[in-house]
Structure formats: C-alpha cells, structure tokens
Design a protein around this motif. Structure first.
Motif, PDB file in Angstrom:
ATOM      1  N   ASP A  21       0.570  -1.473   0.044  1.00  0.00           N
ATOM      2  CA  ASP A  21      -0.054  -0.354  -0.032  1.00  0.00           C
ATOM      3  C   ASP A  21       0.997   1.453  -0.053  1.00  0.00           C
ATOM      4  O   ASP A  21       1.903   1.230   0.422  1.00  0.00           O
ATOM      5  CB  ASP A  21      -0.594  -0.032   1.587  1.00  0.00           C
ATOM      6  CG  ASP A  21      -2.149  -1.072   1.164  1.00  0.00           C
ATOM      7  OD1 ASP A  21      -1.871  -1.741   0.357  1.00  0.00           O
ATOM      8  OD2 ASP A  21      -2.547  -0.952   2.270  1.00  0.00           O
ATOM      9  N   VAL A  22       0.669   2.408  -0.097  1.00  0.00           N
ATOM     10  CA  VAL A  22       0.697   4.030  -0.061  1.00  0.00           C
ATOM     11  C   VAL A  22       0.840   4.568   0.984  1.00  0.00           C
ATOM     12  O   VAL A  22       0.018   4.119   1.971  1.00  0.00           O
ATOM     13  CB  VAL A  22       0.436   4.117  -1.778  1.00  0.00           C
ATOM     14  CG1 VAL A  22       0.802   5.765  -1.100  1.00  0.00           C
ATOM     15  CG2 VAL A  22       0.513   4.019  -2.676  1.00  0.00           C
TER      16      VAL A  22
ATOM     17  N   PHE B 143      -3.956   9.823  -8.338  1.00  0.00           N
ATOM     18  CA  PHE B 143      -3.529   8.355  -8.275  1.00  0.00           C
ATOM     19  C   PHE B 143      -3.287   7.371  -7.432  1.00  0.00           C
ATOM     20  O   PHE B 143      -3.690   6.678  -7.265  1.00  0.00           O
ATOM     21  CB  PHE B 143      -2.818   7.447 -10.007  1.00  0.00           C
ATOM     22  CG  PHE B 143      -3.407   8.335 -11.214  1.00  0.00           C
ATOM     23  CD1 PHE B 143      -4.646   9.335 -11.433  1.00  0.00           C
ATOM     24  CD2 PHE B 143      -2.708   8.517 -12.333  1.00  0.00           C
ATOM     25  CE1 PHE B 143      -4.739   9.680 -12.354  1.00  0.00           C
ATOM     26  CE2 PHE B 143      -2.908   8.972 -13.321  1.00  0.00           C
ATOM     27  CZ  PHE B 143      -4.025   9.856 -13.485  1.00  0.00           C
ATOM     28  N   ARG B 144      -1.693   7.297  -6.549  1.00  0.00           N
ATOM     29  CA  ARG B 144      -1.110   6.642  -5.442  1.00  0.00           C
ATOM     30  C   ARG B 144      -2.358   6.653  -4.408  1.00  0.00           C
ATOM     31  O   ARG B 144      -2.196   6.501  -3.312  1.00  0.00           O
ATOM     32  CB  ARG B 144      -0.304   7.571  -5.150  1.00  0.00           C
ATOM     33  CG  ARG B 144       1.316   6.937  -6.413  1.00  0.00           C
ATOM     34  CD  ARG B 144       2.438   6.853  -5.994  1.00  0.00           C
ATOM     35  NE  ARG B 144       3.084   6.153  -5.483  1.00  0.00           N
ATOM     36  CZ  ARG B 144       4.025   6.595  -4.151  1.00  0.00           C
ATOM     37  NH1 ARG B 144       4.090   7.567  -2.996  1.00  0.00           N
ATOM     38  NH2 ARG B 144       4.504   5.254  -3.242  1.00  0.00           N
TER      39      ARG B 144
ATOM     40  N   GLY C 231      -6.367   5.443  -5.767  1.00  0.00           N
ATOM     41  CA  GLY C 231      -5.867   3.426  -7.325  1.00  0.00           C
ATOM     42  C   GLY C 231      -6.164   4.249  -8.301  1.00  0.00           C
ATOM     43  O   GLY C 231      -6.565   5.034  -8.939  1.00  0.00           O
ATOM     44  N   PRO C 232      -6.288   2.570  -9.409  1.00  0.00           N
ATOM     45  CA  PRO C 232      -6.293   2.608 -10.604  1.00  0.00           C
ATOM     46  C   PRO C 232      -8.105   3.889 -10.847  1.00  0.00           C
ATOM     47  O   PRO C 232      -8.831   3.592 -10.081  1.00  0.00           O
ATOM     48  CB  PRO C 232      -6.549   1.083 -10.742  1.00  0.00           C
ATOM     49  CG  PRO C 232      -6.912   0.546  -9.910  1.00  0.00           C
ATOM     50  CD  PRO C 232      -6.426   1.404  -8.044  1.00  0.00           C
ATOM     51  N   SER C 233      -7.874   3.368 -12.156  1.00  0.00           N
ATOM     52  CA  SER C 233      -8.971   4.479 -12.872  1.00  0.00           C
ATOM     53  C   SER C 233      -9.867   3.116 -13.073  1.00  0.00           C
ATOM     54  O   SER C 233     -11.324   3.462 -12.937  1.00  0.00           O
ATOM     55  CB  SER C 233      -8.869   4.883 -13.725  1.00  0.00           C
ATOM     56  OG  SER C 233      -8.034   5.818 -14.067  1.00  0.00           O
ATOM     57  N   ASN C 234      -9.582   2.025 -13.204  1.00  0.00           N
ATOM     58  CA  ASN C 234     -10.728   1.016 -14.058  1.00  0.00           C
ATOM     59  C   ASN C 234     -11.575  -0.019 -13.197  1.00  0.00           C
ATOM     60  O   ASN C 234     -12.116  -0.560 -13.640  1.00  0.00           O
ATOM     61  CB  ASN C 234     -10.158  -0.288 -15.116  1.00  0.00           C
ATOM     62  CG  ASN C 234      -9.220  -0.686 -14.258  1.00  0.00           C
ATOM     63  OD1 ASN C 234      -7.865  -0.501 -13.208  1.00  0.00           O
ATOM     64  ND2 ASN C 234      -8.296  -1.573 -15.080  1.00  0.00           N
ATOM     65  N   TYR C 235     -10.877  -0.272 -11.993  1.00  0.00           N
ATOM     66  CA  TYR C 235     -11.796  -0.557 -11.232  1.00  0.00           C
ATOM     67  C   TYR C 235     -11.692   0.387  -8.901  1.00  0.00           C
ATOM     68  O   TYR C 235     -10.749   1.353  -9.668  1.00  0.00           O
ATOM     69  CB  TYR C 235     -11.092  -1.837 -10.055  1.00  0.00           C
ATOM     70  CG  TYR C 235     -11.247  -2.560 -11.406  1.00  0.00           C
ATOM     71  CD1 TYR C 235     -11.902  -2.980 -12.426  1.00  0.00           C
ATOM     72  CD2 TYR C 235      -9.497  -3.146 -11.903  1.00  0.00           C
ATOM     73  CE1 TYR C 235     -11.882  -4.115 -13.443  1.00  0.00           C
ATOM     74  CE2 TYR C 235      -9.447  -4.106 -13.191  1.00  0.00           C
ATOM     75  CZ  TYR C 235     -10.938  -4.741 -14.369  1.00  0.00           C
ATOM     76  OH  TYR C 235     -10.528  -5.028 -15.222  1.00  0.00           O
TER      77      TYR C 235
ATOM     78  N   HIS D  96     -10.621  -0.069  -6.723  1.00  0.00           N
ATOM     79  CA  HIS D  96      -9.656  -1.104  -6.174  1.00  0.00           C
ATOM     80  C   HIS D  96      -8.738  -0.230  -5.222  1.00  0.00           C
ATOM     81  O   HIS D  96      -8.487   0.864  -5.233  1.00  0.00           O
ATOM     82  CB  HIS D  96      -8.875  -2.153  -7.248  1.00  0.00           C
ATOM     83  CG  HIS D  96      -9.542  -2.943  -7.005  1.00  0.00           C
ATOM     84  ND1 HIS D  96      -9.297  -3.874  -7.468  1.00  0.00           N
ATOM     85  CD2 HIS D  96     -11.205  -3.398  -6.733  1.00  0.00           C
ATOM     86  CE1 HIS D  96      -9.995  -4.560  -8.445  1.00  0.00           C
ATOM     87  NE2 HIS D  96     -11.685  -4.186  -7.592  1.00  0.00           N
ATOM     88  N   GLY D  97      -7.594  -1.051  -4.667  1.00  0.00           N
ATOM     89  CA  GLY D  97      -6.766   0.496  -3.799  1.00  0.00           C
ATOM     90  C   GLY D  97      -7.515   1.054  -2.626  1.00  0.00           C
ATOM     91  O   GLY D  97      -8.711   0.771  -2.210  1.00  0.00           O
TER      92      GLY D  97
ATOM     93  N   GLU E 150     -11.641   1.825  -2.792  1.00  0.00           N
ATOM     94  CA  GLU E 150     -12.287   1.283  -2.162  1.00  0.00           C
ATOM     95  C   GLU E 150     -12.711   0.840  -0.664  1.00  0.00           C
ATOM     96  O   GLU E 150     -13.295  -0.057  -0.238  1.00  0.00           O
ATOM     97  CB  GLU E 150     -11.410  -0.511  -2.742  1.00  0.00           C
ATOM     98  CG  GLU E 150     -11.795  -2.160  -2.340  1.00  0.00           C
ATOM     99  CD  GLU E 150     -11.611  -3.274  -3.424  1.00  0.00           C
ATOM    100  OE1 GLU E 150     -10.309  -2.758  -3.080  1.00  0.00           O
ATOM    101  OE2 GLU E 150     -11.877  -4.219  -3.693  1.00  0.00           O
TER     102      GLU E 150
END
Lengths: 98, 554
Positions: free
Chosen positions: A19-20, A83-84, A87-91, A93-94, A97
């Motif tokens: 994790d960041v 972004f960090r 999390g990602p653009s497509n789900y 997640h991260g 979530e």
C-alpha cells in the motif's frame, strides 16, 4: 538565487501489503495523504527522508513527493501522486475501495 | 502440451522453498530491500504503484484447463478476483501481499507453472504464435522449439545477469503472429529442401529506440539452432553495453557494431559451442515434440452451417473472431477480452473458469493467450461453435471485435505500472466505447490500435496501425499518435504524426483519423493500412491537426 522549495511529503509502499503510505509528523506511517507531514524546507526534507529510509523493515522505496496545502491537509501536486492516493481508474480498487 | 517431469516438479518445488525462506528473511528484517529486490524480481515479483504485482509465465501462451482454473483460484484466494493477460503472453496479478506470494508460487507449481525469469536481466518468457499447431498455413508448430528454448534458458548460469532483459519469439507461419521482428531474437521456422530450420532475426525491439530486427542468418538447421542461439546470446553478453541501461539491449549492440560484425562473432562462437551440445538437445526436442502431437480431429460440422446461415449475431461472431484451422471441420476461435469499455487483457476468475470448462468440454483441453491480450481456443470443432458462443455470451466474452478498432492492445499504464508516465487503460476504454456508440467498427474493418503508457512501449504502439504513446508533459498527461506501424511479417515502425494531445482530446483525434480513412479509401476492401500506404501520412495528419492544415492552405 536559490531555487524556491516546493513543499514535500515522504511517501513509500508498505512492506507487507505494498500500500502507498506517508510519513506523519510523529514518525509513523499513514495510508492517508492528508495526514502526512508537509515539509516546508529542504534540510528537514532530507532528514525526514533519512528517517524513513531507516524504517526499511516497514516500507519499501521511500522518496520525497511534491505536495501543497489543501483544505484537509497536504494534497498531491502531480497526477501520478494523485493516482497513488486513490487507486486505479478502471476499478474501485486500492484506497478508493476502503 | 508439454508435461512436466519429476525433475521439473522438484526443481520448481526447491526454487519455491528457497524463495519462501527469502521472503521470511525480508519480513523479519534479516534481508534489506536492496538485498531482497533482485531475489523477488528473479521470481516475478514487482512493486508497482499501488501494490505488489506478480507476473506469471505462460510459456508460448499455451495453457490447459487445469492451469486456467488454477489461475482463477489464485485470483480469488490471493488477489482481487481477476488477472491481466499481457503482450508477453504472461498473466499479472495486481494486488498480492508479500507474505502470500510463496503460497501463490506453490499453487502455480501444482499445475506446472511458475514466475521464474518473468523479470530481470535474463531471457524472459519465450513467446510464440498463438495459433501454433492449429493454423492452416503453418510450416511447423513453433511450440516444441519454444519449449526447448525455455528449458535451455531457465536458470542458465551464463545468462542470469545479462546487460538487459532478453526476449525471444518464435513463429512457424509466414503470417508472423508473434511479432518476431520486434524481439531481441526472432525465429521464423522455414523449410528448405525438405529440412526444417529457422530464419534468425536479431536486434529488434520497441521502447525508446524502436528497431526492426535484422536477419542474422536466413537458415539455421534445427540441429544447429540451440547452439546458434547460445552463441548469439553469449556474443551479446560479452559485447553488449553495460555503461548505460538505455543502450544495453542487443538492438544497440547490433546497431553500433553492425550486423556483419555480429554475424562474424556469432559464427566464431557457434563453432566452439556446437560441440558441447552433442545432439542431446535434439534428443530432448524429439521427446518434447511427442508432447505437442496434434489431437485426433473428428470429422463433421453438425448444425453449424444452418446456425451460421440463420443467426446473424452468431454469423458476425464467427466471421470476426475465427480463422481457418488446419482441419476443415475445425476452427480457431479468438475470445476477445475487449468488450467495449472493458480493460484490455483482464479476465475475471469466473470468466477464466468458463474458458477452462469450454476448452475441456469442447476444444481438446487447450487454450492460448495471445500477445494481443485475448484468449484462444485453438482446436474448436465447428459443430460446437454455437454452444461455445452462447456460453461466452453469458459471461461477457462474446464480443465480435477481434482485429477491429476496439480490439486494442493497452499496457497497464499509470493505473498500475511504476514506470508509466500516463494512463493507457481509460484511453482504450473510451475509444472502444466511442466506436461502439458510433456503430462504425465493422464498417472500418481491420485496424489495430495499440497504446503504451510510457516510452518502454509494452503496448507495442510503434507497430500499431494507429499507435498512442502516453507521456508526462509538464505534469499533464499527453498522448502522441503514430501512424502506419505494422507488426506483421514485413514489420514497420509507425511515423509520429505531430504534437501530442491532451487526455480529453485523444478519442476525438482518433475519430478524426478514422473518419478521414473512411472518406479516403477506394472501397471497403481497402484497409486503413492499405490507404495509409497508398496516400502517405499527409491526409491523416491534416485530419489530426485541422487548424494547422487550414493555416497551411491559407
């Protein structure tokens, strides 16, 4: 004339989860960018990065990232760091979530 | 398929135990990250933007149902229920936790899979034509050669610390679906006077210095192939630069020394190395070839012709996603992972299980992963096509877009990759959704768009008919467009069109180029690439930069 210093936070990835994370004023790690210690000068930034590097059993790859003051605390300057924080653009997640 | 021997299984088991101990020592503080990093990379474990990433090798893209199910199980148990198929025919898990990775590797080992040499400066996963052993026009199945190379290169003591990573691709077809000209070494199997051998290309590669491979030897007979490869990699290992990582790939070595000098050195090295092989590799190849014997094909098409004639949705799927098999009653089906708006290359664990079931039930228990990030059933009887189509439709895998504008290669980009400088995935998603909404993609026909989120070009943008390269320009995502690239047998690097576009403007720019093509083509039979080659870049640049074109005309 010395270059103007851009405020920084110390960031890394947690050793176990990846994790960041961000270094707080108290020397521990938080997942939330707004809880990071916003460093206002180069000398302090260098020292805090050394502190983070000494915590190699907790994190991987600490570095200094540009940041600025936001309404809730430090916020990222560059889109990569933004972004960090989420999390990602497509789900979803991260961090987004949670 | 190649069946692992006891030796292979023991090797993997010991290697995994070794890595488990290394992970434990990293967690308890006995190993620093500096010490641990090369060890984790040797086992395919990266640290990316948001988490660790485990890259698993799928040698030459070939899988059986049990292996696909195990990939699904790993995705569910230790990741977030999906996997990402890459342009190197690997699968990547984006969210593993460090202490789970040894268990993941053991689970892979149970089905003869691993993550060895999917990272690091070594010979990477050997890739091959995803239609191998099935394509109607094939000279020879490239997979036994690829498997021989895999065995030779795995933990090869001389090649664990090369100057840079090293990629080998093999094709047995003159269609070259393995993009051999964009690899450090590309092998094209050919037959000469009844003897099988390979044309050896060297020094291809994309990245910041894209180059098309040069012919090092136009025919190396099979018995000489492995020592010849070893000689080539050995020459690179000695001669390649190590002073600058950006100049360390073999393409630079070939460029700086000249192909003739490289050939001279390889021939000299080959002369000394050949004796060491003693034909043992050919004995091994014979055993491997037996594992790759074609299945017994059954004749008959059942109700396929009737369904094809009366069901337009099914017909479109068949016309778009299948190609000719070596047996007339069979077909090769490409299952698109690029449903409009989906992440290219991603498959959920449920989709993986459905694909495994279909392979087992209908298609001789074989699956392939293509460098275009799709999944292939290489031996599918036509009589089962309709049932397979129906089952795929239930899980969102029946999109009839293979080879069309929404069948986009996209690297993970800045959504996942620590090296990326811009995002790829949302750009691919938006382009696919735009052309789906326009209902134009079947009218446009064959058109390959490839997107990379950084200069390393994992998305193969240089060889896209339309390539998109995402970069960081002064803290903002910016996208350069290249035109006219081709990854086929006569591979060509695309030409940069001009200034880049902001994130919000890329899809509009792509639409303008595609609409220009529709206006310019002589007939629907003339593809985008044909039109580009006939007219050159000028009319497409004018479409991309209309203001500039207007100013020039004034």
């Amino acid at each position: 004339m010395p270059r103007q210093f851009t405020p920084k936070v110390v960031t890394a990835n947690a050793l176990l989860e990846g994790d960041v994370v961000y270094l707080t004023k108290h020397g521990d790690w938080t997942r939330r960018h707004e809880e990071a210690d916003l460093i206002e000068d180069q000398a302090t930034a260098d020292i805090r990065l050394l502190e983070a590097q000494a915590l190699a059993h907790e994190v991987v790859g600490p570095y200094l990232a540009d940041a600025r003051t936001g309404p809730k605390g430090p916020e990222p300057v560059h889109f990569r760091e933004a972004f960090r924080t989420r999390g990602p653009s497509n789900y979803a997640h991260g961090k987004q979530e949670v | 398929m190649y069946a692992y021997t006891d030796f292979d299984r023991d090797f993997l088991s010991e290697r995994n135990a070794q890595f488990r101990a290394q992970v434990e020592r990293r967690i308890d503080g006995s190993l620093t990250e500096y010490e641990f990093k090369p060890l984790r990379l040797m086992n395919g474990l990266y640290l990316q933007l948001h988490a660790y990433m485990l890259r698993v090798a799928i040698p030459y893209g070939t899988l059986n149902a049990a292996q696909m199910r195990q990939l699904a199980k790993i995705a569910d148990r230790w990741d977030k229920g999906y996997g990402h198929f890459t342009t190197r025919q690997n699968i990547q898990y984006n969210w593993p936790e460090l202490r789970d990775v040894p268990d993941m590797l053991d689970a892979l080992g149970e089905v003869g899979m691993h993550a060895i040499q999917t990272s690091g400066n070594t010979i990477r996963n050997v890739t091959a034509d995803h239609f191998a052993g099935a394509a109607a026009e094939e000279v020879a199945d490239p997979r036994p050669i690829a498997e021989l190379i895999r065995q030779w290169s795995t933990d090869h003591p001389e090649f664990q610390f090369l100057g840079r990573k090293f990629k080998i691709a093999v094709t047995g077809s003159d269609q070259d679906r393995a993009v051999t000209a964009a690899h450090d070494i590309g092998l094209r199997l050919v037959e000469r006077e009844g003897q099988l051998g390979a044309t050896v290309l060297v020094g291809g590669g994309l990245g910041r210095t894209p180059m098309i491979g040069k012919i090092l030897n136009d025919f190396v007979a099979l018995p000489d192939l492995l020592p010849y490869l070893e000689a080539t990699v050995a020459v690179y290992n000695l001669l390649g630069r190590r002073d600058n990582k950006y100049k360390a790939r073999i393409k630079i070595t070939v460029h700086e020394n000249g192909i003739d000098e490289i050939r001279r050195r390889v021939n000299a090295e080959f002369a000394t190395r050949k004796a060491a092989f003693n034909g043992a590799d050919m004995d091994m190849l014979k055993r491997i070839e037996a594992d790759f014997a074609a299945p017994t094909f059954a004749a008959g098409q059942g109700a396929f012709p009737t369904h094809y004639q009366h069901d337009p949705v099914f017909r479109s799927f068949v016309d778009t996603n299948t190609v000719a098999h070596r047996h007339p009653d069979y077909t090769i089906l490409t299952v698109s992972t690029k449903a409009h708006g989906a992440t290219p290359g991603d498959a959920t664990s449920h989709q993986m299980r459905v694909l495994a079931d279909l392979a087992e039930q209908y298609a001789h228990n074989e699956l392939r992963i293509s460098h275009e990030q799709n999944v292939i059933l290489p031996h599918l009887p036509k009589r089962h096509l309709r049932a397979v189509h129906a089952a795929l439709a239930e899980v969102g895998l029946a999109t009839a877009n293979v080879g069309l504008i929404s069948d986009i290669i996209a690297c993970p980009g800045m959504d996942y990759c620590a090296l990326a400088t811009a995002r790829s995935i949302p750009v691919a998603q938006e382009i696919a959704e735009r052309f789906d909404a326009l209902k134009l993609e079947h009218e446009v026909g064959p058109l390959k768009i490839k997107i990379s989120g950084c200069i390393n070009a994992c998305g193969h943008h240089h060889v896209g008919h339309i390539g998109i390269l995402g970069l960081d320009r002064a803290g903002v995502e910016n996208y350069q467009i290249t035109l006219g690239g081709d990854g086929g047998p006569d591979a060509v690097i695309g030409e940069r069109a001009g200034p880049g576009f902001a994130y919000d403007d890329v899809t509009d720019a792509i639409e303008r180029v595609v609409r220009a093509y529709l206006d310019l083509r002589t007939s629907p039979a003339e593809t985008f690439l044909d039109t580009y080659r006939r007219l050159g870049a000028a009319p497409f640049k004018a479409a991309l930069y209309p203001e500039e074109a207007k100013a020039n005309a004034a």
